[in-house]
Enzyme design. Structure first.
Site: not given
Ligand SMILES: CCCCCCCC/C=C\CCCCCCCC(=O)SCCNC(=O)CCNC(=O)[C@H](O)C(C)(C)COP(=O)(O)O
Ligand SMILES: Nc1ncnc2c1ncn2[C@@H]1O[C@H](COP(=O)(O)O)[C@@H](OP(=O)(O)O)[C@H]1O
Length: 363
Positions: A222, A339
């Site tokens: 995050h 964390h």
């Molecule tokens: C894109 C080319 C640019 C050209 C410009 C053209 C103009 C077009 C206009 C608008 C286009 C918009 C483009 C949107 C593209 C978006 C592409 C993406 O990014 S889609 C994927 C989205 N996914 C996420 O956002 C996921 C983010 N989350 C994480 O990384 C993880 O969940 C976490 C790190 C937050 C937590 O991990 P965890 O294991 O702890 O749960």
């Molecule tokens: N601002 C926020 N609000 C709610 N949940 C959060 C948070 N920041 C971190 N978390 C949760 O804390 C866990 C650790 O996050 P991370 O490793 O990405 O920093 C993740 O749980 P889950 O992955 O079980 O949903 C995430 O969703």
């Protein structure tokens, strides 16, 4: 590159927020819902929202025009996107993201300690096995499905484990009391079965099997993502800032409409009554809605429509600022509630070095 006040703000916002969050966490204990709407629909899909808003601003403020800055923005965006992807996502189904490689290399693993293996004579679910009732239930279901799918001709003990989990899912209690097996035996059986069937090297895979990540150094995903997002949005704001401000100042008509319609709506009979006694049910809400005089209703609709147009179409910089604020707020909450300090710092540092380089060298 000259160091303007804005640059100082851009480069210090996230580290300072982490520092403030740490100080606050000594005094305040926060219980945060991990499955709240802000986290589920916005932060966890954060790169999507950030890309959308960033590129929309680029389009609306003429970034693609003859004097547009889209080439440089695209280069910066591409670097940040590749880094986000490599750090947090699996490149292919077997590969682990970098943050999970760090976690497993430092001794972390996916655990399936479902049952409390303390000396207690009654069987109960291990308190560390996920943190809320609904997460526990859905993880038990995932685990049940994984064990059923993985085990062809399972030994009797594993069959026992599967049926015990099935009992906990449907009855909220177990049925193995008095049998010749202990909770810790079942735990290690489940654990070794799943680990021998699959190489569980990512938190995503671990969660999808119902397990949970323990041990090791787990860089905060995050904090990593939010730092990247704040720096991208604030960094690109530099390129469109002047133009956006100029456009913002030219919308006198909207402000005039807001004043007129807003005053009419606010002085409407019953409006303050509605605020003081908000409807408790949907039925009441629609009943009260029906009491609004038609001309005021029309003005309200016009007001909502022109505000949406003002923000989304004419001045998307407002969206950019709102999203930046949303990310910053989530960053603060994460630094207070989740964390260890070292895991927060590693998440921050991994995002900061790349985003810092991009906005120091490639502007
Ligand atoms: C894109 C080319 C640019 C050209 C410009 C053209 C103009 C077009 C206009 C608008 C286009 C918009 C483009 C949107 C593209 C978006 C592409 C993406 O990014 S889609 C994927 C989205 N996914 C996420 O956002 C996921 C983010 N989350 C994480 O990384 C993880 O969940 C976490 C790190 C937050 C937590 O991990 P965890 O294991 O702890 O749960
Ligand atoms: N601002 C926020 N609000 C709610 N949940 C959060 C948070 N920041 C971190 N978390 C949760 O804390 C866990 C650790 O996050 P991370 O490793 O990405 O920093 C993740 O749980 P889950 O992955 O079980 O949903 C995430 O969703």
């Amino acid at each position: 590159m000259e160091l303007s006040l804005y640059k100082i703000f851009l480069f210090s916002l996230c580290p300072l927020t982490l520092l403030v969050g740490q100080l606050v966490s000594f005094r305040v204990h926060l219980e945060v819902d991990k499955d709240g709407w802000l986290n589920t629909y916005f932060v966890k899909q954060g790169w999507f929202w950030t890309s959308l808003v960033g590129w929309w601003c680029m389009i609306r403020y003429g970034g693609f025009g003859p004097r547009g800055t889209w080439k440089r923005t695209l280069l910066r965006y591409a670097i940040l996107t590749v880094w986000w992807f490599v750090f947090t996502q699996s490149l292919w189904s077997e590969a682990a993201p970098l943050m999970d490689m760090v976690f497993t290399a430092t001794g972390g693993r996916c655990s399936f300690e479902v049952f409390d293996s303390s000396d207690s004579p009654t069987w109960s679910i291990n308190e560390k096995f996920h943190d809320t009732f609904s997460r526990r239930q859905s993880s038990l279901q995932k685990l049940y499905a994984a064990l059923k799918k993985g085990a062809q001709n399972p030994p009797t003990l594993l069959q026992n484990a599967v049926s015990e989990i099935g009992y906990w899912i449907s009855e909220g209690k177990g049925h193995l009391r008095g049998e010749d097996v202990t909770p810790s035996q079942l735990n290690s059986l489940i654990d070794s079965a799943l680990h021998s069937w699959k190489k569980i090297n990512s938190s995503y895979l671990c969660r999808s099997l119902g397990g949970y990540w323990i041990g090791g150094h787990d860089p905060s995903g995050h904090i990593f993502l939010i730092t990247l997002m704040c720096m991208f949005l604030l960094g690109e704001l530099q390129a469109i800032g002047k133009r956006a401000l100029r456009v913002l100042k030219t919308h006198n008509r909207y402000w005039q409409q807001l004043r007129e319609h807003g005053t009419n709506v606010l002085t409407m009979g019953g409006f303050w009554n509605l605020v003081a006694h908000p409807p408790a049910t949907k039925k009441q809400f629609f009943k009260q809605l029906g009491l609004i005089p038609p001309n005021i209703g029309l003005q309200l609709i016009q007001l909502i429509g022109s505000t949406a147009r003002f923000i989304v179409w004419d001045n998307p910089v407002v969206l950019l600022v709102l999203f930046t604020f949303l990310w910053w707020w989530s960053l603060l909450i994460t630094t207070i509630a989740f964390h260890t300090l070292w895991e927060q710092l590693s998440g921050l540092l991994c995002a900061y070095v790349v985003a810092g380089f991009v906005y120091w060298k490639l502007v």
